[in-house]
Design a protein around this motif. Structure first.
Motif, mmCIF file in Angstrom:
data_model
loop_
_atom_site.group_PDB
_atom_site.id
_atom_site.type_symbol
_atom_site.label_atom_id
_atom_site.label_comp_id
_atom_site.label_asym_id
_atom_site.label_seq_id
_atom_site.Cartn_x
_atom_site.Cartn_y
_atom_site.Cartn_z
ATOM 1 N N THR A 48 0.815 -1.251 -0.126
ATOM 2 C CA THR A 48 0.245 0.086 -0.222
ATOM 3 C C THR A 48 0.895 1.137 -0.127
ATOM 4 O O THR A 48 0.229 2.345 -0.049
ATOM 5 C CB THR A 48 -1.037 -0.035 1.141
ATOM 6 N N GLU A 49 2.162 1.211 0.075
ATOM 7 C CA GLU A 49 3.046 2.358 0.018
ATOM 8 C C GLU A 49 2.669 3.249 -1.159
ATOM 9 O O GLU A 49 2.475 2.935 -2.282
ATOM 10 C CB GLU A 49 4.555 1.997 0.076
ATOM 11 N N GLN A 50 2.773 4.636 -0.820
ATOM 12 C CA GLN A 50 2.392 5.370 -1.964
ATOM 13 C C GLN A 50 1.185 5.142 -2.746
ATOM 14 O O GLN A 50 1.149 5.400 -4.123
ATOM 15 C CB GLN A 50 3.483 5.905 -2.766
ATOM 16 N N GLY A 51 -0.003 4.804 -2.052
ATOM 17 C CA GLY A 51 -1.235 4.527 -2.869
ATOM 18 C C GLY A 51 -1.262 3.296 -3.571
ATOM 19 O O GLY A 51 -2.088 2.956 -4.344
ATOM 20 N N GLY A 52 -0.500 2.362 -3.467
ATOM 21 C CA GLY A 52 -0.152 1.065 -4.095
ATOM 22 C C GLY A 52 -1.671 0.192 -3.658
ATOM 23 O O GLY A 52 -2.378 0.402 -2.723
ATOM 24 N N ARG A 53 -1.891 -0.658 -4.624
ATOM 25 C CA ARG A 53 -2.819 -1.626 -4.401
ATOM 26 C C ARG A 53 -2.480 -3.003 -4.711
ATOM 27 O O ARG A 53 -1.581 -3.138 -5.517
ATOM 28 C CB ARG A 53 -4.222 -1.112 -5.232
ATOM 29 N N ARG A 142 2.333 -5.338 -6.030
ATOM 30 C CA ARG A 142 1.980 -3.923 -6.210
ATOM 31 C C ARG A 142 1.466 -3.632 -7.265
ATOM 32 O O ARG A 142 2.240 -3.529 -8.329
ATOM 33 C CB ARG A 142 2.799 -3.203 -5.338
ATOM 34 N N GLY A 144 0.248 0.443 -9.092
ATOM 35 C CA GLY A 144 0.415 1.733 -8.570
ATOM 36 C C GLY A 144 0.841 2.594 -9.892
ATOM 37 O O GLY A 144 1.332 2.080 -10.909
ATOM 38 N N GLU A 145 0.707 3.788 -9.827
ATOM 39 C CA GLU A 145 1.332 4.744 -10.855
ATOM 40 C C GLU A 145 2.741 4.923 -10.834
ATOM 41 O O GLU A 145 3.459 5.011 -11.723
ATOM 42 C CB GLU A 145 0.794 6.237 -10.569
ATOM 43 N N GLN A 146 3.453 4.569 -9.811
ATOM 44 C CA GLN A 146 4.972 4.544 -9.456
ATOM 45 C C GLN A 146 5.627 3.544 -10.057
ATOM 46 O O GLN A 146 5.198 2.431 -9.951
ATOM 47 C CB GLN A 146 5.427 5.053 -8.051
ATOM 48 N N ASN A 148 8.094 0.512 -9.962
ATOM 49 C CA ASN A 148 8.448 -0.390 -8.707
ATOM 50 C C ASN A 148 9.205 -1.610 -9.128
ATOM 51 O O ASN A 148 8.963 -2.689 -8.567
ATOM 52 C CB ASN A 148 6.915 -0.771 -8.106
#
Length: 170
Positions: A48-53, A142, A144-146, A148
């Motif tokens: 979940t770091e930095q809005g991860g799913r 994970r 998310g937008e970032q 990884n």
């Protein structure tokens, strides 16, 4: 060429890198009116770091020829990554601690199939190393937008060795 000694995959040996996902020794109990055995909380999923799913994927790994040489490693700095085999087929795991990569701290493990692994956030690892046959894994990681995934090429290859210096063989 440098060599890396293979170890049997166990919870204790793998603990610095994440979780071994296996039924042996897991907390379990009956559910659904006694018709199902639940093996509970097998790994610490951390995405979940930095809005991860969480993502649930299926990876189909092609078998690697022997001997196996390690030439690259990768890590996922924002989340854990779990690999759960769908069949009892042998595979290998190569890891190094989170942080700045140090090849002298790499470790290698072998699984005979029914054990999965959950790489902790930031732990360096080699991509899937299936042996013998095409092998399917459920992978929880994970989304998310970032970005990884960090990859690096080793300065020199490392050959995986098995049982007191003998090359891994089928």
């Amino acid at each position: 060429m440098k060599t890396l000694q293979m170890e049997r995959l166990t919870r204790t040996a793998f603990a610095p890198f994440g979780d071994v996902i296996e039924l042996d020794g897991a907390r379990h109990f009956a559910i659904n009116g006694g018709t199902t055995e639940r093996y509970h909380d097998l790994a610490a999923v951390d995405v979940t770091e930095q809005g991860g799913r969480p993502l649930i994927n299926l990876f189909r790994a092609q078998p690697r020829p022997l001997p196996v040489d390690i030439t690259m490693m990768e890590r996922h700095p924002l989340g854990s990554q779990a690999f759960i085999p769908l069949t009892a087929r042998r595979y290998l795991v190569v890891v190094a601690p989170a942080g700045e990569f140090d090849p002298a701290r790499m470790r290698a493990f072998w699984s005979d199939g029914w054990q999965g692994v959950n790489y902790a956030k930031g732990v360096w690892h080699h991509p899937l190393l299936a042996l013998d046959e095409v092998s399917d894994f459920v992978v929880v990681d994970r989304g998310g937008e970032q970005p990884n995934c960090d990859e690096l090429t080793l300065e020199e290859p490392w050959r995986l060795m098995f049982e007191a210096g003998a090359e891994l063989s089928v």
